[in-house]
Design a protein around this motif. Sequence first.
Motif, PDB file in Angstrom:
ATOM      1  N   TYR A 112       1.273   2.976  -3.407  1.00 43.83           N
ATOM      2  CA  TYR A 112       0.139   3.459  -3.342  1.00 43.83           C
ATOM      3  C   TYR A 112       0.126   5.086  -2.955  1.00 43.83           C
ATOM      4  O   TYR A 112      -0.974   6.141  -3.512  1.00 43.83           O
ATOM      5  CB  TYR A 112      -0.698   2.814  -3.773  1.00 43.83           C
ATOM      6  CG  TYR A 112      -0.923   1.633  -4.837  1.00 43.83           C
ATOM      7  CD1 TYR A 112      -0.570   2.402  -6.130  1.00 43.83           C
ATOM      8  CD2 TYR A 112      -0.477   0.659  -4.517  1.00 43.83           C
ATOM      9  CE1 TYR A 112      -0.475   1.118  -7.236  1.00 43.83           C
ATOM     10  CE2 TYR A 112       0.084  -0.699  -4.910  1.00 43.83           C
ATOM     11  CZ  TYR A 112      -0.625  -0.433  -6.939  1.00 43.83           C
ATOM     12  OH  TYR A 112       0.232  -1.862  -7.513  1.00 43.83           O
ATOM     13  N   THR A 113       0.707   5.436  -2.872  1.00 49.37           N
ATOM     14  CA  THR A 113       0.599   6.616  -1.261  1.00 49.37           C
ATOM     15  C   THR A 113       1.548   8.135  -1.740  1.00 49.37           C
ATOM     16  O   THR A 113       1.065   8.795  -1.972  1.00 49.37           O
ATOM     17  CB  THR A 113       1.244   6.556   0.196  1.00 49.37           C
ATOM     18  OG1 THR A 113       3.198   6.367  -0.068  1.00 49.37           O
ATOM     19  CG2 THR A 113       0.809   5.759   0.955  1.00 49.37           C
ATOM     20  N   ARG A 114       1.975   7.648  -3.189  1.00 48.42           N
ATOM     21  CA  ARG A 114       2.361   9.222  -4.042  1.00 48.42           C
ATOM     22  C   ARG A 114       3.677   9.394  -3.590  1.00 48.42           C
ATOM     23  O   ARG A 114       4.719   9.075  -2.446  1.00 48.42           O
ATOM     24  CB  ARG A 114       1.466   9.277  -4.012  1.00 48.42           C
ATOM     25  CG  ARG A 114       0.741   9.094  -5.656  1.00 48.42           C
ATOM     26  CD  ARG A 114       1.167   8.480  -6.993  1.00 48.42           C
ATOM     27  NE  ARG A 114       1.260   9.483  -7.551  1.00 48.42           N
ATOM     28  CZ  ARG A 114       2.358   9.549  -8.818  1.00 48.42           C
ATOM     29  NH1 ARG A 114       2.089   8.433  -9.220  1.00 48.42           N
ATOM     30  NH2 ARG A 114       2.269  10.133  -9.478  1.00 48.42           N
ATOM     31  N   VAL A 170       0.992  -1.241  -0.322  1.00 51.52           N
ATOM     32  CA  VAL A 170      -0.090  -0.150   0.052  1.00 51.52           C
ATOM     33  C   VAL A 170       0.574   1.160   0.026  1.00 51.52           C
ATOM     34  O   VAL A 170       0.335   2.654  -0.986  1.00 51.52           O
ATOM     35  CB  VAL A 170      -0.208  -0.062   1.205  1.00 51.52           C
ATOM     36  CG1 VAL A 170      -1.590   1.380   1.189  1.00 51.52           C
ATOM     37  CG2 VAL A 170      -1.779  -1.147   0.830  1.00 51.52           C
TER      38      VAL A 170
END
Length: 384
Positions: A367-369, A364
């Motif tokens: 995808y937190t950029r 995850v």
Amino acid sequence: MEQQEEENGKCNICYCVCCKKIFPQRILLQIMLVFCTTIMYSHRVCISMAIVHMTNWVDNSTIEVVCTRSKVNTSVKFEINDIQFDWDESIQSYILLSFYIGYVIGNTFIGFLIDKFGGRWCLFIGSLMSSVMTLIVPLLAYNMHWAVLCVSRAIAGLGQTPLTACTSSLISRWFLEDKKSGAVTVVLTTYTLGVIIGNVASGFIMEWTKTWCFVFYFFGTIGVIWNVIFFFYGYSYPQVHPHITQKELKLLEVIPKPAEMKIPLWRILSDVSVWMFFIGFMGSDFTLYLIITNMPKYFVSVLGLDTSLTGAVLMGPPVAGVLGGIVFGFTSNWIIKKKYMKKLTFRMICSVIGLPISSACLLVMVYTRCHVVMACVLVCLSMF
């Protein structure tokens, strides 16, 4: 001589360092093992921090996903005065990976060497290998092909192989039965301190000196100093220690000597429970080593943090790991004591649930950029 010193009440420097008056020799050994664990783990992680500033290569194909400094609101990146190398991501990965190649190879035979030569010499030679290989990283990087640097890192990994096994061996010969587990736990959990010091100190050293070379000089020199001290005050058995008191020696005489036995290698390799333990341990270590090896580069190169701030941020994951161990340790003891669940069943459930959750947190995080806080929280949860 000893009796005369005690009668006169004298305590010269050498006499006190030998710890006849201050510490029992077994406590001094434990302290040296704590420092050894801390230093060895700092050797592992310092290159992960330094390699970001050892290279000047930029992947233009992925530059759009790299966070800019304005997005994460960090300070201006400091300039490195040293020569930087044109190593792409693959070469950097090989350099970081090579340590664990040596580490895995060494674990296949280190137990035999400890039984034959004793924990003192195996730990001394291994830690000296790690220290010297760390110390000469700048020399190899400047004057040799990067593949030679990979070989040196593999040798450093080989040198760190005895750490865990030698700790268990030395503690078993120097501590009474009811003290062994606590002594081993104290020593091995200080890897957290090594990771924290390695990350934080590396960042501040590079920012202060404007050079990545001093990171390796600093940690390598500390390792060599530890080896000198351990050479004079570390011994495999109480019976051969020249500075041990008769009182302590008599106390430790009740420890049984290890029995010589033929190792049933085939029975071990064909035992299903051994392979299950191996798989579980591999999953746990994979997460730990993935974080301590690659997170510094991820936070600097992708999230755009400066090196000193990255070192401070990466204090979180190892601390979370220790806190998680304490919480789940007390929880498991309470559940087993109340007989809510069998010991084996509870441990199997923790292993089955814990590793997927840890992996999911890391997945995850990708995808937190550019959300730095969320990335920090997720990597801490993965260690917890």
